[in-house]
Motif scaffolding. Structure first.
Motif, PDB file in Angstrom:
ATOM      1  N   ARG A 217       0.838  -1.205   0.000  1.00  0.00           N
ATOM      2  CA  ARG A 217       0.000   0.000   0.000  1.00  0.00           C
ATOM      3  C   ARG A 217       0.871   1.252   0.000  1.00  0.00           C
ATOM      4  NH1 ARG A 217      -3.158  -3.776   2.661  1.00  0.00           N
ATOM      5  NH2 ARG A 217      -5.374  -3.724   2.105  1.00  0.00           N
ATOM      6  N   ASP A 218       0.352   2.306  -0.614  1.00  0.00           N
ATOM      7  CA  ASP A 218       1.090   3.562  -0.629  1.00  0.00           C
ATOM      8  C   ASP A 218       0.921   4.279   0.706  1.00  0.00           C
ATOM      9  OD1 ASP A 218      -1.420   4.797  -0.664  1.00  0.00           O
ATOM     10  OD2 ASP A 218      -1.352   5.239  -2.809  1.00  0.00           O
ATOM     11  N   ARG A 219       1.481   5.461   0.817  1.00  0.00           N
ATOM     12  CA  ARG A 219       1.469   6.184   2.095  1.00  0.00           C
ATOM     13  C   ARG A 219       0.067   6.609   2.512  1.00  0.00           C
ATOM     14  NH1 ARG A 219       6.437   7.924  -0.335  1.00  0.00           N
ATOM     15  NH2 ARG A 219       8.220   7.310   0.970  1.00  0.00           N
ATOM     16  N   GLU A 220      -0.865   6.611   1.568  1.00  0.00           N
ATOM     17  CA  GLU A 220      -2.257   6.939   1.890  1.00  0.00           C
ATOM     18  C   GLU A 220      -3.087   5.690   2.172  1.00  0.00           C
ATOM     19  OE1 GLU A 220      -0.687   8.534  -0.895  1.00  0.00           O
ATOM     20  OE2 GLU A 220      -0.206  10.040   0.645  1.00  0.00           O
ATOM     21  N   GLY A 221      -2.452   4.528   2.137  1.00  0.00           N
ATOM     22  CA  GLY A 221      -3.152   3.285   2.427  1.00  0.00           C
ATOM     23  C   GLY A 221      -3.843   2.649   1.241  1.00  0.00           C
ATOM     24  N   ARG A 222      -3.632   3.179   0.049  1.00  0.00           N
ATOM     25  CA  ARG A 222      -4.253   2.616  -1.147  1.00  0.00           C
ATOM     26  C   ARG A 222      -3.385   1.486  -1.707  1.00  0.00           C
ATOM     27  NH1 ARG A 222      -4.651   8.041  -4.540  1.00  0.00           N
ATOM     28  NH2 ARG A 222      -2.481   7.976  -3.819  1.00  0.00           N
ATOM     29  N   VAL A 223      -4.018   0.442  -2.208  1.00  0.00           N
ATOM     30  CA  VAL A 223      -3.282  -0.707  -2.730  1.00  0.00           C
ATOM     31  C   VAL A 223      -2.545  -0.315  -4.011  1.00  0.00           C
ATOM     32  CG1 VAL A 223      -3.464  -3.045  -3.654  1.00  0.00           C
ATOM     33  CG2 VAL A 223      -4.873  -2.361  -1.702  1.00  0.00           C
ATOM     34  N   ALA A 224      -1.241  -0.594  -4.028  1.00  0.00           N
ATOM     35  CA  ALA A 224      -0.412  -0.267  -5.185  1.00  0.00           C
ATOM     36  C   ALA A 224       0.294  -1.488  -5.760  1.00  0.00           C
ATOM     37  CB  ALA A 224       0.630   0.789  -4.803  1.00  0.00           C
ATOM     38  N   HIS A 225       0.256  -2.600  -5.038  1.00  0.00           N
ATOM     39  CA  HIS A 225       0.962  -3.798  -5.506  1.00  0.00           C
ATOM     40  C   HIS A 225       0.347  -5.044  -4.887  1.00  0.00           C
ATOM     41  CE1 HIS A 225       3.947  -6.804  -6.298  1.00  0.00           C
ATOM     42  NE2 HIS A 225       4.237  -6.926  -5.020  1.00  0.00           N
ATOM     43  N   VAL A 226       0.264  -6.114  -5.681  1.00  0.00           N
ATOM     44  CA  VAL A 226      -0.129  -7.425  -5.160  1.00  0.00           C
ATOM     45  C   VAL A 226       0.693  -8.503  -5.858  1.00  0.00           C
ATOM     46  CG1 VAL A 226      -2.505  -6.729  -4.609  1.00  0.00           C
ATOM     47  CG2 VAL A 226      -2.012  -7.759  -6.835  1.00  0.00           C
ATOM     48  N   GLN A 227       0.872  -9.613  -5.175  1.00  0.00           N
ATOM     49  CA  GLN A 227       1.418 -10.837  -5.759  1.00  0.00           C
ATOM     50  C   GLN A 227       1.071 -11.979  -4.814  1.00  0.00           C
ATOM     51  OE1 GLN A 227       5.771 -11.357  -5.719  1.00  0.00           O
ATOM     52  NE2 GLN A 227       5.952  -9.420  -4.601  1.00  0.00           N
ATOM     53  N   ALA A 228       1.184 -13.206  -5.303  1.00  0.00           N
ATOM     54  CA  ALA A 228       0.826 -14.358  -4.477  1.00  0.00           C
ATOM     55  C   ALA A 228       1.722 -15.543  -4.825  1.00  0.00           C
ATOM     56  CB  ALA A 228      -0.646 -14.727  -4.683  1.00  0.00           C
ATOM     57  N   LEU A 229       1.868 -16.454  -3.860  1.00  0.00           N
ATOM     58  CA  LEU A 229       2.664 -17.660  -4.053  1.00  0.00           C
ATOM     59  C   LEU A 229       1.941 -18.849  -3.441  1.00  0.00           C
ATOM     60  CD1 LEU A 229       4.917 -15.185  -3.224  1.00  0.00           C
ATOM     61  CD2 LEU A 229       6.412 -16.989  -4.107  1.00  0.00           C
ATOM     62  N   ARG A 230       2.149 -20.016  -4.039  1.00  0.00           N
ATOM     63  CA  ARG A 230       1.602 -21.260  -3.504  1.00  0.00           C
ATOM     64  C   ARG A 230       2.615 -22.379  -3.710  1.00  0.00           C
ATOM     65  NH1 ARG A 230      -3.320 -23.478  -7.082  1.00  0.00           N
ATOM     66  NH2 ARG A 230      -2.485 -25.515  -6.469  1.00  0.00           N
ATOM     67  N   LEU A 231       2.512 -23.403  -2.897  1.00  0.00           N
ATOM     68  CA  LEU A 231       3.423 -24.545  -2.982  1.00  0.00           C
ATOM     69  C   LEU A 231       2.651 -25.774  -3.439  1.00  0.00           C
ATOM     70  CD1 LEU A 231       6.363 -25.505  -2.324  1.00  0.00           C
ATOM     71  CD2 LEU A 231       5.412 -26.373  -0.175  1.00  0.00           C
ATOM     72  N   ASP A 232       3.215 -26.479  -4.419  1.00  0.00           N
ATOM     73  CA  ASP A 232       2.639 -27.738  -4.885  1.00  0.00           C
ATOM     74  C   ASP A 232       3.652 -28.859  -4.693  1.00  0.00           C
ATOM     75  OD1 ASP A 232      -0.009 -26.960  -5.995  1.00  0.00           O
ATOM     76  OD2 ASP A 232       1.221 -25.682  -7.277  1.00  0.00           O
ATOM     77  N   HIS A 233       3.178 -29.985  -4.194  1.00  0.00           N
ATOM     78  CA  HIS A 233       4.028 -31.156  -3.986  1.00  0.00           C
ATOM     79  C   HIS A 233       3.961 -32.019  -5.252  1.00  0.00           C
ATOM     80  CE1 HIS A 233       4.692 -30.630   0.430  1.00  0.00           C
ATOM     81  NE2 HIS A 233       3.620 -29.885   0.280  1.00  0.00           N
ATOM     82  N   LEU A 234       5.034 -31.987  -6.021  1.00  0.00           N
ATOM     83  CA  LEU A 234       5.061 -32.693  -7.304  1.00  0.00           C
ATOM     84  C   LEU A 234       6.089 -33.820  -7.297  1.00  0.00           C
ATOM     85  CD1 LEU A 234       4.803 -29.640  -9.767  1.00  0.00           C
ATOM     86  CD2 LEU A 234       2.973 -30.912  -8.624  1.00  0.00           C
ATOM     87  N   SER A 235       6.242 -34.477  -6.162  1.00  0.00           N
ATOM     88  CA  SER A 235       7.238 -35.548  -6.054  1.00  0.00           C
ATOM     89  C   SER A 235       6.902 -36.738  -6.938  1.00  0.00           C
ATOM     90  CB  SER A 235       7.358 -36.006  -4.594  1.00  0.00           C
ATOM     91  OG  SER A 235       7.790 -34.936  -3.773  1.00  0.00           O
ATOM     92  N   ASN A 236       5.618 -36.997  -7.157  1.00  0.00           N
ATOM     93  CA  ASN A 236       5.202 -38.152  -7.953  1.00  0.00           C
ATOM     94  C   ASN A 236       4.746 -37.773  -9.353  1.00  0.00           C
ATOM     95  OD1 ASN A 236       5.632 -39.988  -5.782  1.00  0.00           O
ATOM     96  ND2 ASN A 236       3.692 -39.296  -4.871  1.00  0.00           N
ATOM     97  N   THR A 237       5.023 -36.545  -9.748  1.00  0.00           N
ATOM     98  CA  THR A 237       4.640 -36.081 -11.075  1.00  0.00           C
ATOM     99  C   THR A 237       5.644 -35.016 -11.501  1.00  0.00           C
ATOM    100  OG1 THR A 237       2.824 -35.153 -12.383  1.00  0.00           O
ATOM    101  CG2 THR A 237       3.031 -34.374 -10.110  1.00  0.00           C
ATOM    102  N   ASP A 238       5.302 -34.187 -12.460  1.00  0.00           N
ATOM    103  CA  ASP A 238       6.179 -33.099 -12.876  1.00  0.00           C
ATOM    104  C   ASP A 238       5.323 -31.904 -13.267  1.00  0.00           C
ATOM    105  OD1 ASP A 238       5.561 -33.208 -15.825  1.00  0.00           O
ATOM    106  OD2 ASP A 238       6.488 -35.185 -15.633  1.00  0.00           O
ATOM    107  N   LEU A 239       5.978 -30.777 -13.497  1.00  0.00           N
ATOM    108  CA  LEU A 239       5.235 -29.547 -13.748  1.00  0.00           C
ATOM    109  C   LEU A 239       4.446 -29.613 -15.051  1.00  0.00           C
ATOM    110  CD1 LEU A 239       4.520 -26.706 -12.826  1.00  0.00           C
ATOM    111  CD2 LEU A 239       6.593 -25.883 -13.981  1.00  0.00           C
ATOM    112  N   ALA A 240       4.983 -30.250 -16.069  1.00  0.00           N
ATOM    113  CA  ALA A 240       4.259 -30.339 -17.338  1.00  0.00           C
ATOM    114  C   ALA A 240       2.929 -31.067 -17.156  1.00  0.00           C
ATOM    115  CB  ALA A 240       5.116 -31.044 -18.387  1.00  0.00           C
ATOM    116  N   GLU A 241       2.955 -32.172 -16.435  1.00  0.00           N
ATOM    117  CA  GLU A 241       1.721 -32.917 -16.194  1.00  0.00           C
ATOM    118  C   GLU A 241       0.782 -32.130 -15.290  1.00  0.00           C
ATOM    119  OE1 GLU A 241      -1.268 -35.436 -14.619  1.00  0.00           O
ATOM    120  OE2 GLU A 241       0.322 -34.531 -13.395  1.00  0.00           O
ATOM    121  N   HIS A 242       1.346 -31.457 -14.302  1.00  0.00           N
ATOM    122  CA  HIS A 242       0.555 -30.664 -13.359  1.00  0.00           C
ATOM    123  C   HIS A 242      -0.203 -29.554 -14.087  1.00  0.00           C
ATOM    124  CE1 HIS A 242      -0.468 -28.936  -9.482  1.00  0.00           C
ATOM    125  NE2 HIS A 242       0.115 -27.792  -9.797  1.00  0.00           N
ATOM    126  N   LEU A 243       0.482 -28.857 -14.986  1.00  0.00           N
ATOM    127  CA  LEU A 243      -0.169 -27.799 -15.752  1.00  0.00           C
ATOM    128  C   LEU A 243      -1.164 -28.378 -16.752  1.00  0.00           C
ATOM    129  CD1 LEU A 243       2.961 -25.541 -16.417  1.00  0.00           C
ATOM    130  CD2 LEU A 243       1.059 -25.008 -14.892  1.00  0.00           C
TER     131      LEU A 243
END
Length: 262
Positions: A72-98
């Motif tokens: 948020r900026d100095r006035e409290g307004r949202v200026a940026h967002v991003q997100a992250l998540r974790l996937d357990h792909l031990s028994n597969t791979d990213l190509a199959e997951h997607l």
């Protein structure tokens, strides 16, 4: 390399990134309530809708598996967002997951809608397995662009991803113009391949042919530690480190952490 890096060192790098953000006018918070997060992102002018991968009505996003970052900026307004998540792909791979659509839906059979399809043609995706972090939904308000914040966006995400999960890989899916303009280079990513996600979700208004961009665990750490190199005042560092401990130790409930430095 992981065994030679302490959580203390990574926390110091997170502090350095957060201090830079504050100097540029961004106050960072993080949390794991994705219903609240989508409530924020859906009201941001000029931002595309948050994809199902970060929507709690489509994906399984329990505390400890995913988190969001809001600036948020100095006035409290949202200026940026991003997100992250974790996937357990031990028994597969990213190509199959997607390709299976599980990257976006906990149960693709229930949520995808008619005419949906997904494939990943990036060759390296077959080798991306284990603990895999997805970094996405990145948005920066127009008046904050061109001020050197792309590096901040990458490093705050890299630091928090490592502190929480120490993933084997971290990746992002981006449109071609991010490659052409060097945006992902400034984030800190090193590798890219086209057609990483050819995704059609008509019911969600999505028709993409994105590049796959990624780092290995060692590359993530090298990038993070190479750029942090800044000493943080002791009190501010202690507060951030305490917040990290609290976040990593939480297993239930929803919460928000505010970074307070200096």
């Amino acid at each position: 390399m992981q065994s030679k890096v302490t959580t203390l060192e990574v926390a110091r790098c997170i502090c350095a990134a957060d201090e830079f953000g504050r100097k540029m006018g961004l106050h960072i918070t993080m949390g794991d309530d994705f219903e609240a997060y989508v409530g924020i992102t859906s009201r941001l002018p000029g931002k595309s809708p948050t994809y199902p991968s970060f929507r709690s009505d489509c994906s399984d996003l329990p505390p400890g598996k995913a988190f969001w970052i809001v600036g948020r900026d100095r006035e409290g307004r949202v200026a940026h967002v991003q997100a992250l998540r974790l996937d357990h792909l031990s028994n597969t791979d990213l190509a199959e997951h997607l390709g299976s659509l599980r990257a976006w839906f906990a149960d693709p059979n229930l949520k995808v809608g008619p005419g949906s399809s997904s494939r990943c043609d990036a060759p390296t995706a077959r080798s991306i397995t284990g603990l895999v972090a997805y970094h996405g939904d990145i948005w920066l308000r127009e008046d904050f662009r061109g001020r050197g914040l792309s590096t901040f966006i990458g490093h705050i995400a890299f630091g928090l991803a490592w502190a929480n999960w120490a993933p084997d890989f971290i990746y992002v899916l981006v449109a071609g113009w991010h490659i052409e303009k060097g945006v992902v280079d400034r984030y800190g990513y090193l590798h890219c391949e086209p057609h990483g996600s050819v995704l059609h979700l008509p019911a969600h208004g999505i028709d993409d042919d994105d590049w796959l961009i990624w780092l290995t665990r060692d590359e993530l750490l090298k990038t993070l530690l190479h750029h942090c190199g800044r000493q943080i005042p002791g009190m501010g560092f202690a507060l951030v480190f305490k917040s990290l401990q609290s976040y990593m130790g939480a297993k239930n409930g929803r919460h928000k952490i505010e970074f307070q430095l200096g």
